[in-house]
Design a protein around this motif. Structure first.
Motif, PDB file in Angstrom:
ATOM      1  N   GLY A  13       0.823  -1.207   0.000  1.00  0.00           N
ATOM      2  CA  GLY A  13       0.000   0.000   0.000  1.00  0.00           C
ATOM      3  C   GLY A  13       0.853   1.250   0.000  1.00  0.00           C
ATOM      4  N   THR A  14       1.929   1.226   0.781  1.00  0.00           N
ATOM      5  CA  THR A  14       2.846   2.370   0.803  1.00  0.00           C
ATOM      6  C   THR A  14       3.502   2.565  -0.556  1.00  0.00           C
ATOM      7  OG1 THR A  14       3.302   1.988   3.150  1.00  0.00           O
ATOM      8  CG2 THR A  14       4.883   3.336   1.939  1.00  0.00           C
ATOM      9  N   ALA A  15       3.853   1.460  -1.209  1.00  0.00           N
ATOM     10  CA  ALA A  15       4.498   1.545  -2.524  1.00  0.00           C
ATOM     11  C   ALA A  15       3.615   2.260  -3.531  1.00  0.00           C
ATOM     12  CB  ALA A  15       4.845   0.146  -3.023  1.00  0.00           C
ATOM     13  N   LEU A  16       2.310   2.046  -3.427  1.00  0.00           N
ATOM     14  CA  LEU A  16       1.388   2.680  -4.377  1.00  0.00           C
ATOM     15  C   LEU A  16       1.329   4.189  -4.201  1.00  0.00           C
ATOM     16  CD1 LEU A  16      -1.509   0.064  -4.332  1.00  0.00           C
ATOM     17  CD2 LEU A  16      -0.049   0.622  -6.281  1.00  0.00           C
ATOM     18  N   THR A  17       1.746   4.700  -3.050  1.00  0.00           N
ATOM     19  CA  THR A  17       1.742   6.150  -2.834  1.00  0.00           C
ATOM     20  C   THR A  17       2.973   6.813  -3.447  1.00  0.00           C
ATOM     21  OG1 THR A  17       2.924   6.085  -0.708  1.00  0.00           O
ATOM     22  CG2 THR A  17       0.518   5.785  -0.661  1.00  0.00           C
ATOM     23  N   ARG A  18       3.951   6.000  -3.829  1.00  0.00           N
ATOM     24  CA  ARG A  18       5.172   6.544  -4.424  1.00  0.00           C
ATOM     25  C   ARG A  18       5.022   6.589  -5.942  1.00  0.00           C
ATOM     26  NH1 ARG A  18       8.252   2.604  -0.538  1.00  0.00           N
ATOM     27  NH2 ARG A  18       8.567   3.958   1.289  1.00  0.00           N
ATOM     28  N   PRO A  19       5.656   7.554  -6.590  1.00  0.00           N
ATOM     29  CA  PRO A  19       5.523   7.657  -8.050  1.00  0.00           C
ATOM     30  C   PRO A  19       6.197   6.497  -8.761  1.00  0.00           C
ATOM     31  CG  PRO A  19       7.176   9.190  -7.227  1.00  0.00           C
ATOM     32  CD  PRO A  19       6.503   8.615  -6.025  1.00  0.00           C
ATOM     33  N   GLY A  20       5.604   6.120  -9.886  1.00  0.00           N
ATOM     34  CA  GLY A  20       6.186   5.073 -10.712  1.00  0.00           C
ATOM     35  C   GLY A  20       5.987   5.423 -12.175  1.00  0.00           C
ATOM     36  N   ALA A  21       7.002   5.179 -12.980  1.00  0.00           N
ATOM     37  CA  ALA A  21       6.933   5.533 -14.401  1.00  0.00           C
ATOM     38  C   ALA A  21       6.471   4.353 -15.233  1.00  0.00           C
ATOM     39  CB  ALA A  21       8.302   5.998 -14.887  1.00  0.00           C
ATOM     40  N   ALA A  22       5.789   4.650 -16.333  1.00  0.00           N
ATOM     41  CA  ALA A  22       5.406   3.602 -17.284  1.00  0.00           C
ATOM     42  C   ALA A  22       6.664   2.939 -17.834  1.00  0.00           C
ATOM     43  CB  ALA A  22       4.579   4.198 -18.409  1.00  0.00           C
ATOM     44  N   SER A  23       6.534   1.660 -18.201  1.00  0.00           N
ATOM     45  CA  SER A  23       7.673   0.917 -18.728  1.00  0.00           C
ATOM     46  C   SER A  23       7.278   0.224 -20.024  1.00  0.00           C
ATOM     47  CB  SER A  23       8.160  -0.115 -17.698  1.00  0.00           C
ATOM     48  OG  SER A  23       7.138  -1.053 -17.411  1.00  0.00           O
ATOM     49  N   SER A  24       8.252  -0.420 -20.653  1.00  0.00           N
ATOM     50  CA  SER A  24       7.965  -1.140 -21.890  1.00  0.00           C
ATOM     51  C   SER A  24       9.023  -2.206 -22.122  1.00  0.00           C
ATOM     52  CB  SER A  24       7.919  -0.189 -23.092  1.00  0.00           C
ATOM     53  OG  SER A  24       9.223   0.068 -23.574  1.00  0.00           O
ATOM     54  N   ASP A  25       8.740  -3.117 -23.046  1.00  0.00           N
ATOM     55  CA  ASP A  25       9.715  -4.128 -23.425  1.00  0.00           C
ATOM     56  C   ASP A  25      10.917  -3.515 -24.134  1.00  0.00           C
ATOM     57  OD1 ASP A  25       8.223  -6.165 -22.349  1.00  0.00           O
ATOM     58  OD2 ASP A  25       7.361  -6.825 -24.250  1.00  0.00           O
ATOM     59  N   PHE A  26      10.844  -2.227 -24.422  1.00  0.00           N
ATOM     60  CA  PHE A  26      11.918  -1.558 -25.163  1.00  0.00           C
ATOM     61  C   PHE A  26      12.753  -0.646 -24.276  1.00  0.00           C
ATOM     62  CE2 PHE A  26       8.199  -2.283 -27.837  1.00  0.00           C
ATOM     63  CZ  PHE A  26       8.734  -3.139 -28.792  1.00  0.00           C
ATOM     64  N   ASP A  27      12.512  -0.653 -22.963  1.00  0.00           N
ATOM     65  CA  ASP A  27      13.240   0.230 -22.056  1.00  0.00           C
ATOM     66  C   ASP A  27      14.752   0.124 -22.204  1.00  0.00           C
ATOM     67  OD1 ASP A  27      10.922   1.175 -21.002  1.00  0.00           O
ATOM     68  OD2 ASP A  27      11.061   0.111 -19.100  1.00  0.00           O
ATOM     69  N   LEU A  28      15.233  -1.100 -22.316  1.00  0.00           N
ATOM     70  CA  LEU A  28      16.675  -1.321 -22.380  1.00  0.00           C
ATOM     71  C   LEU A  28      17.179  -1.385 -23.818  1.00  0.00           C
ATOM     72  CD1 LEU A  28      16.936  -4.041 -19.583  1.00  0.00           C
ATOM     73  CD2 LEU A  28      17.303  -1.574 -19.383  1.00  0.00           C
ATOM     74  N   ASN A  29      16.271  -1.155 -24.775  1.00  0.00           N
ATOM     75  CA  ASN A  29      16.616  -1.221 -26.197  1.00  0.00           C
ATOM     76  C   ASN A  29      15.996  -0.036 -26.941  1.00  0.00           C
ATOM     77  OD1 ASN A  29      17.679  -4.225 -26.199  1.00  0.00           O
ATOM     78  ND2 ASN A  29      15.706  -4.252 -25.144  1.00  0.00           N
ATOM     79  N   PRO A  30      16.315   1.183 -26.542  1.00  0.00           N
ATOM     80  CA  PRO A  30      15.640   2.350 -27.134  1.00  0.00           C
ATOM     81  C   PRO A  30      15.885   2.534 -28.619  1.00  0.00           C
ATOM     82  CG  PRO A  30      17.524   3.020 -25.806  1.00  0.00           C
ATOM     83  CD  PRO A  30      17.309   1.568 -25.526  1.00  0.00           C
ATOM     84  N   GLY A  31      16.974   1.998 -29.131  1.00  0.00           N
ATOM     85  CA  GLY A  31      17.282   2.177 -30.546  1.00  0.00           C
ATOM     86  C   GLY A  31      16.406   1.381 -31.477  1.00  0.00           C
ATOM     87  N   ILE A  32      15.635   0.431 -30.938  1.00  0.00           N
ATOM     88  CA  ILE A  32      14.799  -0.398 -31.801  1.00  0.00           C
ATOM     89  C   ILE A  32      13.322  -0.227 -31.461  1.00  0.00           C
ATOM     90  CG2 ILE A  32      16.567  -2.118 -32.271  1.00  0.00           C
ATOM     91  CD1 ILE A  32      15.373  -3.861 -30.086  1.00  0.00           C
ATOM     92  N   TYR A  33      12.976   0.906 -30.861  1.00  0.00           N
ATOM     93  CA  TYR A  33      11.580   1.148 -30.495  1.00  0.00           C
ATOM     94  C   TYR A  33      10.744   1.328 -31.763  1.00  0.00           C
ATOM     95  CZ  TYR A  33       7.656   2.805 -27.731  1.00  0.00           C
ATOM     96  OH  TYR A  33       6.434   2.928 -27.126  1.00  0.00           O
ATOM     97  N   PRO A  34       9.725   0.503 -31.969  1.00  0.00           N
ATOM     98  CA  PRO A  34       8.912   0.602 -33.197  1.00  0.00           C
ATOM     99  C   PRO A  34       7.968   1.791 -33.155  1.00  0.00           C
ATOM    100  CG  PRO A  34       8.026  -1.073 -31.760  1.00  0.00           C
ATOM    101  CD  PRO A  34       9.286  -0.586 -31.098  1.00  0.00           C
ATOM    102  N   GLN A  35       7.714   2.366 -34.290  1.00  0.00           N
ATOM    103  CA  GLN A  35       6.828   3.523 -34.383  1.00  0.00           C
ATOM    104  C   GLN A  35       5.497   3.133 -35.020  1.00  0.00           C
ATOM    105  OE1 GLN A  35       7.750   6.509 -33.040  1.00  0.00           O
ATOM    106  NE2 GLN A  35       9.626   5.459 -32.401  1.00  0.00           N
ATOM    107  N   GLY A  36       4.448   3.887 -34.674  1.00  0.00           N
ATOM    108  CA  GLY A  36       3.156   3.724 -35.318  1.00  0.00           C
ATOM    109  C   GLY A  36       2.423   2.449 -34.970  1.00  0.00           C
ATOM    110  N   ARG A  37       2.692   1.902 -33.812  1.00  0.00           N
ATOM    111  CA  ARG A  37       2.005   0.656 -33.445  1.00  0.00           C
ATOM    112  C   ARG A  37       0.625   0.954 -32.868  1.00  0.00           C
ATOM    113  NH1 ARG A  37       4.720  -3.489 -30.023  1.00  0.00           N
ATOM    114  NH2 ARG A  37       5.076  -1.824 -28.519  1.00  0.00           N
ATOM    115  N   LYS A  38      -0.310   0.052 -33.120  1.00  0.00           N
ATOM    116  CA  LYS A  38      -1.647   0.154 -32.542  1.00  0.00           C
ATOM    117  C   LYS A  38      -1.684  -0.735 -31.307  1.00  0.00           C
ATOM    118  CE  LYS A  38      -6.574  -0.316 -33.535  1.00  0.00           C
ATOM    119  NZ  LYS A  38      -7.602  -0.694 -34.546  1.00  0.00           N
ATOM    120  N   LEU A  39      -1.820  -0.110 -30.136  1.00  0.00           N
ATOM    121  CA  LEU A  39      -1.768  -0.842 -28.878  1.00  0.00           C
ATOM    122  C   LEU A  39      -3.161  -1.188 -28.380  1.00  0.00           C
ATOM    123  CD1 LEU A  39       0.993   1.293 -27.127  1.00  0.00           C
ATOM    124  CD2 LEU A  39       1.262  -0.909 -28.279  1.00  0.00           C
ATOM    125  N   ARG A  40      -3.287  -2.395 -27.814  1.00  0.00           N
ATOM    126  CA  ARG A  40      -4.566  -2.876 -27.281  1.00  0.00           C
ATOM    127  C   ARG A  40      -4.475  -2.977 -25.765  1.00  0.00           C
ATOM    128  NH1 ARG A  40      -4.055  -8.252 -30.532  1.00  0.00           N
ATOM    129  NH2 ARG A  40      -1.871  -7.698 -30.103  1.00  0.00           N
TER     130      ARG A  40
END
Length: 203
Positions: A13-40
């Motif tokens: 519960g305490t953890a939820l009060t702290r800020p957290g950033a969105a993440s992705s499967d591309f966090d550690l691979n920013p050079g191959i982040y695909p563009q124009g994807r339709k997310l579900r």
């Protein structure tokens, strides 16, 4: 008097009060982040419970015959269906289908930061605690095994590693947090790393 040990479920519960950033499967691979994807939209349940000896997290091993992510370690969850009013409904429905978890036995604590997957989903992790003991029933054909991992293992940033493998001719980096015979990696490990940062205040 001996000092009382902090309640790990209260720490969530305490953890939820702290800020957290969105993440992705591309966090550690920013050079191959695909563009124009339709997310579900999709949602997964991140269910913790106290078994009397400690707090543990429920995870699943996906069946080896599945088309997507066969044999991987995952949270119970899946894509949002039209009949789901909320993402919490999605997570609870999928947990009932995949591991036989009765929604009435679940207390929702809140949402963690979203995670974008390589399979084009925006995944919302729903953090929860179980109200009573639970005997899982794996869904045939989709879930090979249901197992648990100690709270301290998945909320300690020091237990996480960054590894890599070659995929489609490129080196891809990803988080792992192995436990015994279970190789927890990819989206599941990345979401847990984000939770670990928030539990410890390192995020």
């Amino acid at each position: 008097m001996p000092r009382r040990k902090a309640d790990p479920l209260a720490a969530l519960g305490t953890a939820l009060t702290r800020p957290g950033a969105a993440s992705s499967d591309f966090d550690l691979n920013p050079g191959i982040y695909p563009q124009g994807r339709k997310l579900r939209p999709a949602a997964v349940l991140v269910p913790f419970f106290d078994d009397g000896s400690g707090t543990r997290l429920i995870l699943t091993k996906r069946a080896s015959g599945l088309k997507h992510h066969p044999g991987q370690i995952a949270f119970p969850g899946g894509k949002m269906d039209p009949e789901d009013a909320t993402l919490e409904d999605t997570a609870l429905r999928e947990a009932r289908e995949e591991i036989g978890l009765d929604p009435a036995n679940v207390t929702i604590l809140g949402r963690l930061s979203t995670h974008e997957t390589v399979s084009s989903f925006t995944m919302t992790p729903v953090l929860a605690r179980l109200n009573a003991p639970f005997a899982p029933v794996a869904e045939p054909g989709e879930v090979e095994e249901v197992f648990t991992v100690p709270f301290d293992h998945v909320t300690d940033p020091a237990r996480f590693r960054i590894e890599h493998r070659y995929w489609r001719g490129e080196r891809r980096y990803y988080y792992t947090v192995p436990y015994g015979p279970y190789y927890i990696w990819g989206a599941t490990a990345r979401i847990l790393r984000g939770l670990a940062d928030r539990v410890t205040g390192e995020g």
